[in-house]
Design a protein around this motif. Structure first.
Motif: not given
Length: 307
Positions: A274-285
């Motif tokens: 997710f996020g800008q440039n899809c550069s962040q990993d999803c933190p959901c469990h």
């Protein structure tokens, strides 16, 4: 209903802009911005109360919980819009529907053909056509010079020749013994003595000084970027970006907002990012999916919590 002074001024300016012929080579145009009031929607947060089962016997095994929810609300805001404004190029003034060249000195025996340039009647010369140069009862025409007008002028590109010496008086934008050359880049006008005032890599017309903007720029002096939503030569290409993406004013390449990707920002981030440039990993469990824009987790059945 009577119009206010401000409304009359705006109406007059609009009439001026609309009356000029955009095909007239002496008409210059630029983009200008103005603000309009619009109604826009936004997510309004509010505290939502709900009940869950718990071990509190005093409250009949029901416990109060709070969570932040959002509803669509509306508010007034200002939006910047753009419109093209036409005006006479430097050295010209408006006369009816046309832009007429301006000569600071009246052409006594001739007419003004371009800014500060007189075209003299046969037998007359000088900057303002006030010097008599006759060699016969009728004077020389524009193609001859010398005693009895026996010599033929060699001037080119609309230049005038002195009826006594035959020397060429170049029209604006030209130079050389016979006025056969255009002004050097960066100069224009009579005698090529005026410097171009254009910015951002623009060139200017050697005759009038009108700026010829490079792709991505607009304005009388090419000092402004293309308005949002347009790009390229003359700002005539529409921006292809979707979902709030913005395009580069020259190339049209899209810069995507958080949560979107692709050549025109039409694709959401791949699952797990997710996020800008899809550069962040999803933190959901536990199989939870995150919002591709904000990263907020959407839990699967049986789970709760921020993650």
């Amino acid at each position: 209903m009577a119009l206010s002074v401000t409304e009359l001024l705006v109406f007059s300016l609009l009439q001026t802009a609309l009356s000029l012929n955009p095909e007239d080579p002496n008409v210059c145009s630029h983009w200008e911005s103005y603000a309009v009031t619009v109604q826009e929607s936004y997510a309004h947060p509010f505290d939502q109360i709900y009940y869950t089962r718990c071990t509190d016997i005093l409250n009949w095994f029901k416990c109060t919980r709070h969570r932040i929810s959002y509803k669509t609300a509306y508010r007034r805001g200002l939006r910047t819009m753009y419109r093209r404004r036409s005006q006479c190029c430097p050295g010209y003034y408006e006369n009816g529907d046309f832009c007429i060249p301006l000569c600071t000195e009246d052409c006594v025996h001739g007419r003004c053909v371009s800014p500060d340039t007189c075209h003299c009647e046969p037998g007359w010369g000088g900057p303002d056509c006030s010097s008599g140069q006759c060699f016969s009862n009728e004077g020389c025409d524009s193609d001859h010079w010398g005693p009895h007008c026996s010599n033929r002028c060699q001037c080119q590109n609309g230049a005038l020749c002195n009826p006594i010496t035959g020397a060429c008086v170049c029209a604006p934008g030209f130079r050389g013994w016979r006025c056969e050359e255009l002004c050097a880049p960066g100069t224009h006008g009579k005698g090529c003595q005026l410097p171009c005032q254009c910015h951002n890599g623009a060139s200017c017309d050697p005759r009038t000084g009108q700026c010829l903007c490079a792709p991505g720029y607009t304005g009388v002096y090419c000092e402004e970027l293309c308005p949002p939503g347009s790009h390229g030569a003359h700002c005539e290409l529409r921006c292809p970006c979707q979902n709030g993406g913005t395009c580069h004013h020259i190339t049209g390449e899209c810069a995507c907002p958080p949560g979107w990707t692709g050549a025109v920002c039409a694709q959401p981030c791949p699952p797990g990012t997710f996020g800008q440039n899809c550069s962040q990993d999803c933190p959901c469990h536990h199989g939870g999916q995150c919002d591709h824009v904000t990263g907020q987790c959407h839990c699967t059945a049986g789970y709760m919590g921020d993650r």
